[in-house]
Design a protein around this motif. Structure first.
Motif, PDB file in Angstrom:
ATOM      1  N   THR A 204      -8.428 -26.584 -15.872  1.00  0.00           N
ATOM      2  CA  THR A 204      -8.989 -25.728 -15.037  1.00  0.00           C
ATOM      3  C   THR A 204     -10.272 -25.455 -15.574  1.00  0.00           C
ATOM      4  O   THR A 204     -10.952 -23.876 -15.138  1.00  0.00           O
ATOM      5  CB  THR A 204      -8.068 -24.552 -14.374  1.00  0.00           C
ATOM      6  OG1 THR A 204      -7.489 -24.506 -15.371  1.00  0.00           O
ATOM      7  CG2 THR A 204      -7.174 -25.843 -13.413  1.00  0.00           C
ATOM      8  N   GLY A 205     -10.228 -24.926 -16.824  1.00  0.00           N
ATOM      9  CA  GLY A 205     -11.385 -24.121 -18.262  1.00  0.00           C
ATOM     10  C   GLY A 205     -10.774 -22.933 -17.765  1.00  0.00           C
ATOM     11  O   GLY A 205     -11.576 -21.801 -17.924  1.00  0.00           O
ATOM     12  N   ASP A 206     -10.004 -22.750 -17.426  1.00  0.00           N
ATOM     13  CA  ASP A 206      -8.967 -20.995 -17.558  1.00  0.00           C
ATOM     14  C   ASP A 206      -8.423 -20.935 -17.984  1.00  0.00           C
ATOM     15  O   ASP A 206      -7.041 -21.135 -17.801  1.00  0.00           O
ATOM     16  CB  ASP A 206      -9.796 -20.314 -16.020  1.00  0.00           C
ATOM     17  CG  ASP A 206     -10.259 -18.818 -16.911  1.00  0.00           C
ATOM     18  OD1 ASP A 206      -8.875 -18.546 -17.293  1.00  0.00           O
ATOM     19  OD2 ASP A 206     -11.077 -18.485 -15.663  1.00  0.00           O
ATOM     20  N   ARG A 207      -8.027 -20.514 -19.466  1.00  0.00           N
ATOM     21  CA  ARG A 207      -6.271 -20.006 -19.246  1.00  0.00           C
ATOM     22  C   ARG A 207      -5.466 -18.768 -18.161  1.00  0.00           C
ATOM     23  O   ARG A 207      -4.200 -19.041 -18.353  1.00  0.00           O
ATOM     24  CB  ARG A 207      -5.959 -19.925 -20.924  1.00  0.00           C
ATOM     25  CG  ARG A 207      -6.860 -21.165 -21.763  1.00  0.00           C
ATOM     26  CD  ARG A 207      -6.561 -20.471 -23.118  1.00  0.00           C
ATOM     27  NE  ARG A 207      -4.864 -20.418 -23.256  1.00  0.00           N
ATOM     28  CZ  ARG A 207      -4.234 -21.302 -23.945  1.00  0.00           C
ATOM     29  NH1 ARG A 207      -4.612 -21.882 -23.868  1.00  0.00           N
ATOM     30  NH2 ARG A 207      -3.143 -20.468 -24.522  1.00  0.00           N
ATOM     31  N   ARG A 208      -6.503 -18.163 -17.944  1.00  0.00           N
ATOM     32  CA  ARG A 208      -5.789 -16.912 -16.876  1.00  0.00           C
ATOM     33  C   ARG A 208      -5.112 -17.977 -15.084  1.00  0.00           C
ATOM     34  O   ARG A 208      -4.583 -16.875 -14.705  1.00  0.00           O
ATOM     35  CB  ARG A 208      -6.803 -16.348 -16.631  1.00  0.00           C
ATOM     36  CG  ARG A 208      -7.200 -14.962 -18.404  1.00  0.00           C
ATOM     37  CD  ARG A 208      -8.063 -14.169 -17.667  1.00  0.00           C
ATOM     38  NE  ARG A 208      -9.818 -15.021 -16.863  1.00  0.00           N
ATOM     39  CZ  ARG A 208     -10.537 -14.385 -16.308  1.00  0.00           C
ATOM     40  NH1 ARG A 208     -10.977 -13.581 -16.189  1.00  0.00           N
ATOM     41  NH2 ARG A 208     -11.779 -15.334 -16.245  1.00  0.00           N
ATOM     42  N   LEU A 209      -5.872 -19.175 -15.538  1.00  0.00           N
ATOM     43  CA  LEU A 209      -5.091 -19.752 -14.329  1.00  0.00           C
ATOM     44  C   LEU A 209      -3.787 -19.389 -14.013  1.00  0.00           C
ATOM     45  O   LEU A 209      -3.292 -18.573 -12.802  1.00  0.00           O
ATOM     46  CB  LEU A 209      -5.061 -20.594 -13.831  1.00  0.00           C
ATOM     47  CG  LEU A 209      -4.644 -21.578 -12.757  1.00  0.00           C
ATOM     48  CD1 LEU A 209      -5.190 -20.713 -11.577  1.00  0.00           C
ATOM     49  CD2 LEU A 209      -5.379 -23.372 -12.811  1.00  0.00           C
ATOM     50  N   ILE A 210      -3.104 -20.011 -15.089  1.00  0.00           N
ATOM     51  CA  ILE A 210      -1.631 -19.340 -15.376  1.00  0.00           C
ATOM     52  C   ILE A 210      -0.523 -19.108 -16.603  1.00  0.00           C
ATOM     53  O   ILE A 210      -1.133 -18.850 -17.626  1.00  0.00           O
ATOM     54  CB  ILE A 210      -1.129 -20.974 -15.330  1.00  0.00           C
ATOM     55  CG1 ILE A 210      -0.915 -22.300 -14.501  1.00  0.00           C
ATOM     56  CG2 ILE A 210       0.707 -20.648 -15.886  1.00  0.00           C
ATOM     57  CD1 ILE A 210      -0.318 -23.325 -14.732  1.00  0.00           C
ATOM     58  N   GLU A 211      -0.444 -17.375 -15.821  1.00  0.00           N
ATOM     59  CA  GLU A 211      -0.147 -16.223 -17.067  1.00  0.00           C
ATOM     60  C   GLU A 211       1.060 -16.460 -16.965  1.00  0.00           C
ATOM     61  O   GLU A 211       2.318 -17.181 -16.799  1.00  0.00           O
ATOM     62  CB  GLU A 211       0.157 -15.373 -15.759  1.00  0.00           C
ATOM     63  CG  GLU A 211      -1.443 -14.704 -15.557  1.00  0.00           C
ATOM     64  CD  GLU A 211      -0.971 -13.333 -14.389  1.00  0.00           C
ATOM     65  OE1 GLU A 211       0.200 -12.866 -14.775  1.00  0.00           O
ATOM     66  OE2 GLU A 211      -2.578 -12.659 -14.164  1.00  0.00           O
ATOM     67  N   THR A 212       1.036 -16.479 -18.277  1.00  0.00           N
ATOM     68  CA  THR A 212       2.621 -16.315 -19.238  1.00  0.00           C
ATOM     69  C   THR A 212       4.334 -14.799 -19.455  1.00  0.00           C
ATOM     70  O   THR A 212       3.070 -13.933 -19.160  1.00  0.00           O
ATOM     71  CB  THR A 212       2.687 -16.974 -20.728  1.00  0.00           C
ATOM     72  OG1 THR A 212       2.333 -18.325 -20.949  1.00  0.00           O
ATOM     73  CG2 THR A 212       4.148 -16.746 -21.837  1.00  0.00           C
ATOM     74  N   VAL A 213       4.755 -15.346 -18.407  1.00  0.00           N
ATOM     75  CA  VAL A 213       5.598 -13.993 -18.874  1.00  0.00           C
ATOM     76  C   VAL A 213       6.793 -14.133 -19.376  1.00  0.00           C
ATOM     77  O   VAL A 213       7.349 -14.710 -19.477  1.00  0.00           O
ATOM     78  CB  VAL A 213       5.858 -13.599 -17.539  1.00  0.00           C
ATOM     79  CG1 VAL A 213       6.946 -12.653 -17.463  1.00  0.00           C
ATOM     80  CG2 VAL A 213       4.973 -13.986 -15.938  1.00  0.00           C
ATOM     81  N   ARG A 214       6.635 -13.344 -20.532  1.00  0.00           N
ATOM     82  CA  ARG A 214       7.164 -13.489 -21.705  1.00  0.00           C
ATOM     83  C   ARG A 214       8.720 -13.149 -21.326  1.00  0.00           C
ATOM     84  O   ARG A 214       8.921 -12.748 -20.785  1.00  0.00           O
ATOM     85  CB  ARG A 214       6.525 -12.703 -22.732  1.00  0.00           C
ATOM     86  CG  ARG A 214       7.681 -12.710 -24.115  1.00  0.00           C
ATOM     87  CD  ARG A 214       6.668 -11.716 -25.227  1.00  0.00           C
ATOM     88  NE  ARG A 214       5.970 -11.322 -25.161  1.00  0.00           N
ATOM     89  CZ  ARG A 214       5.328 -12.315 -26.090  1.00  0.00           C
ATOM     90  NH1 ARG A 214       6.481 -13.109 -27.103  1.00  0.00           N
ATOM     91  NH2 ARG A 214       3.476 -12.808 -26.520  1.00  0.00           N
TER      92      ARG A 214
END
Length: 223
Positions: A204-214
């Motif tokens: 998708t070219g954007d790592r912010r599309l899926i956010e990691t919730v620690r």
């Protein structure tokens, strides 16, 4: 997801609460009908209702809850007579589970009633607006578009995106993603999940599309 457990047996309630917490659900417990009505709120997404309560019959409570809300109600009781099941369903319950039950079957029933009662929009499409543009997720055509262009995702990759899109604004635990995408509770799929999420981000070219919730899992950005 917030689940209201209406159960007067402390031992049963504690065991159910622990299992649901491990499965990624937030719970609140009421030991009687009065407390259940007090705790029933707009953020309640499922009610697990025992019928043998100290202050009110569970069938009557089911009717009162249904009069206030269209929240899914799953009756969980030791009463196994067919007449009780009919009464419960006619009082507004969405499902009826007899004790003793397998907790994994109960979990599957919770997931089934929530799928049936989610808003139709969540089952058709979702849009995520990021600083760099818009991502459209078509859940019917099973396609993701970035700035109007299609993204070539594998079946499992799209399944992950679809689960996140169906829980807008919610941090979905890794365990739930594994269960819904791979249909298993085996945690050995954790590494595979991380690999698939990485592939989705690259495509998708954007790592912010899926956010990691620690410490929890993942959340769809902007939803």
């Amino acid at each position: 997801m917030r689940i209201l457990i209406v159960e007067d047996d402390d031992r049963v309630a504690a065991a159910l609460d622990a299992f649901l917490a491990r499965s990624g659900y937030a719970t609140v417990r009421a030991a009687d009908g009065a407390a259940a009505l007090d705790l029933l709120g707009a953020d309640t997404e499922v009610v697990l209702l025992d019928l043998g309560l100290p202050d009110v019959d569970g069938i009557d409570l089911c009717r009162r809850i249904r009069g206030r809300s269209d929240v899914p109600i799953v009756i969980v009781t030791a009463r196994n007579q067919v007449t009780e099941r009919i009464k419960g369903l006619r009082a507004g319950a969405d499902d009826f589970v007899v004790k003793p039950y397998d907790v994994h079957e109960l979990l599957a029933r919770i997931e089934a009633v929530t799928r049936r009662t989610r808003p139709m929009r969540a089952e058709t499409e979702a849009r995520v607006v990021l600083d760099g543009g818009e991502v459209q997720i078509d859940l019917v055509a099973r396609q993701v578009f970035v700035e109007g262009g299609p993204v070539d995702l594998t079946r499992k990759e799209f399944d992950i995106v679809a689960v996140l899109a169906r829980y807008p604004g919610v941090a979905v635990p890794k365990e739930r993603l594994i269960r819904e995408v791979w249909n298993t509770d085996w945690r050995g799929f954790g590494h595979s999940l991380e690999v698939h999420v990485g592939a989705i981000r690259r495509k998708t070219g954007d790592r912010r599309l899926i956010e990691t919730v620690r410490g929890v899992g993942y959340r769809l950005a902007g939803s």
